[in-house]
Motif scaffolding. Structure first.
Motif, PDB file in Angstrom:
ATOM      1  N   LYS A 140       4.233  53.084  14.638  1.00 25.45           N
ATOM      2  CA  LYS A 140       4.459  54.375  13.966  1.00 25.45           C
ATOM      3  C   LYS A 140       3.328  54.745  13.002  1.00 25.45           C
ATOM      4  O   LYS A 140       3.474  55.636  12.173  1.00 25.45           O
TER       5      LYS A 140
ATOM      6  N   GLN B 210       2.269  58.452  13.269  1.00 19.77           N
ATOM      7  CA  GLN B 210       3.314  59.315  12.708  1.00 19.77           C
ATOM      8  C   GLN B 210       3.259  59.293  11.184  1.00 19.77           C
ATOM      9  O   GLN B 210       3.362  60.336  10.536  1.00 19.77           O
TER      10      GLN B 210
ATOM     11  N   GLU C 129       0.193  61.222   9.928  1.00 18.97           N
ATOM     12  CA  GLU C 129       0.417  62.662  10.059  1.00 18.97           C
ATOM     13  C   GLU C 129       1.351  63.175   8.959  1.00 18.97           C
ATOM     14  O   GLU C 129       1.089  64.208   8.338  1.00 18.97           O
ATOM     15  N   ALA C 130       2.424  62.452   8.706  1.00 21.63           N
ATOM     16  CA  ALA C 130       3.379  62.858   7.670  1.00 21.63           C
ATOM     17  C   ALA C 130       2.737  62.804   6.284  1.00 21.63           C
ATOM     18  O   ALA C 130       2.953  63.699   5.460  1.00 21.63           O
TER      19      ALA C 130
ATOM     20  N   ALA D  39      11.691  68.227   6.293  1.00 18.25           N
ATOM     21  CA  ALA D  39      11.200  67.737   7.590  1.00 18.25           C
ATOM     22  C   ALA D  39      10.008  66.800   7.405  1.00 18.25           C
ATOM     23  O   ALA D  39       9.879  65.808   8.139  1.00 18.25           O
TER      24      ALA D  39
ATOM     25  N   ASP E 252      11.512  63.509   6.136  1.00 17.81           N
ATOM     26  CA  ASP E 252      12.236  62.824   7.212  1.00 17.81           C
ATOM     27  C   ASP E 252      11.267  62.131   8.162  1.00 17.81           C
ATOM     28  O   ASP E 252      11.487  60.982   8.560  1.00 17.81           O
ATOM     29  N   LYS E 253      10.179  62.824   8.516  1.00 19.42           N
ATOM     30  CA  LYS E 253       9.175  62.244   9.411  1.00 19.42           C
ATOM     31  C   LYS E 253       8.517  61.033   8.757  1.00 19.42           C
ATOM     32  O   LYS E 253       8.300  60.005   9.401  1.00 19.42           O
TER      33      LYS E 253
ATOM     34  N   SER F   8      11.051  58.027   8.467  1.00 23.78           N
ATOM     35  CA  SER F   8      11.383  57.407   9.756  1.00 23.78           C
ATOM     36  C   SER F   8      10.221  56.597  10.324  1.00 23.78           C
ATOM     37  O   SER F   8      10.397  55.838  11.276  1.00 23.78           O
ATOM     38  N   ALA F   9       9.031  56.732   9.729  1.00 24.47           N
ATOM     39  CA  ALA F   9       7.863  55.963  10.187  1.00 24.47           C
ATOM     40  C   ALA F   9       7.673  54.663   9.410  1.00 24.47           C
ATOM     41  O   ALA F   9       6.791  53.879   9.728  1.00 24.47           O
TER      42      ALA F   9
END
Length: 95
Positions: free
Chosen positions: A15, A18, A21-22, A73, A76-77, A80-81
Motif C-alpha cells: 500500500k 496509496q 498519494e493520500a 475521503a 479514509d484513503k 486504510s493504507a
C-alpha cells in the motif's frame, strides 16, 4: 510562535503508493489552510514502507481548525493504507 507536528507512518504491505498519494493530497489540502506554513512528506531510505509527514503552523488554533476541514475521503484513503496507527510528536519551531 510556529509549531510543528510530526507523524510517523508505516504503510501496509503493498500500500506504499496509496499512502504516498493520500499524503500528497493531504499536504495539498493543508497548504491552502489559514496558518499553514508548510507540509513535507519524507520516505525512509533505510526502512521500506516507513514515512514521516511534517506540518508547520502559525499556532495550535490554526492546526486544529485545518484538521476539521480535511476531506474525509483523503483521511479514509490514508488510514486504510497504514499497517498501524500513526505516531505523533509536537514541537516548537526554533527560528
Amino acid at each position: 510562535m510556529t509549531i510543528a507536528r510530526s507523524y510517523s507512518l508505516r504503510a501496509a504491505t503493498g500500500k506504499e503508493a496509496q499512502l504516498e498519494e493520500a499524503l500528497g493530497a493531504l499536504a495539498a489540502s493543508l497548504s491552502k489552510a489559514e496558518g499553514c506554513k508548510g507540509a513535507q512528506i519524507l520516505r525512509n531510505l533505510d526502512q521500506a514502507g516507513h514515512y514521516r509527514f511534517l506540518e508547520s503552523w502559525a499556532g495550535e488554533a490554526s492546526r486544529t481548525a485545518a484538521g476539521r476541514g480535511v476531506d474525509k475521503a483523503i483521511m479514509d484513503k490514508l488510514m486504510s493504507a497504514l499497517s498501524e496507527p500513526p505516531g505523533t510528536e509536537n514541537f516548537d519551531v526554533l527560528d
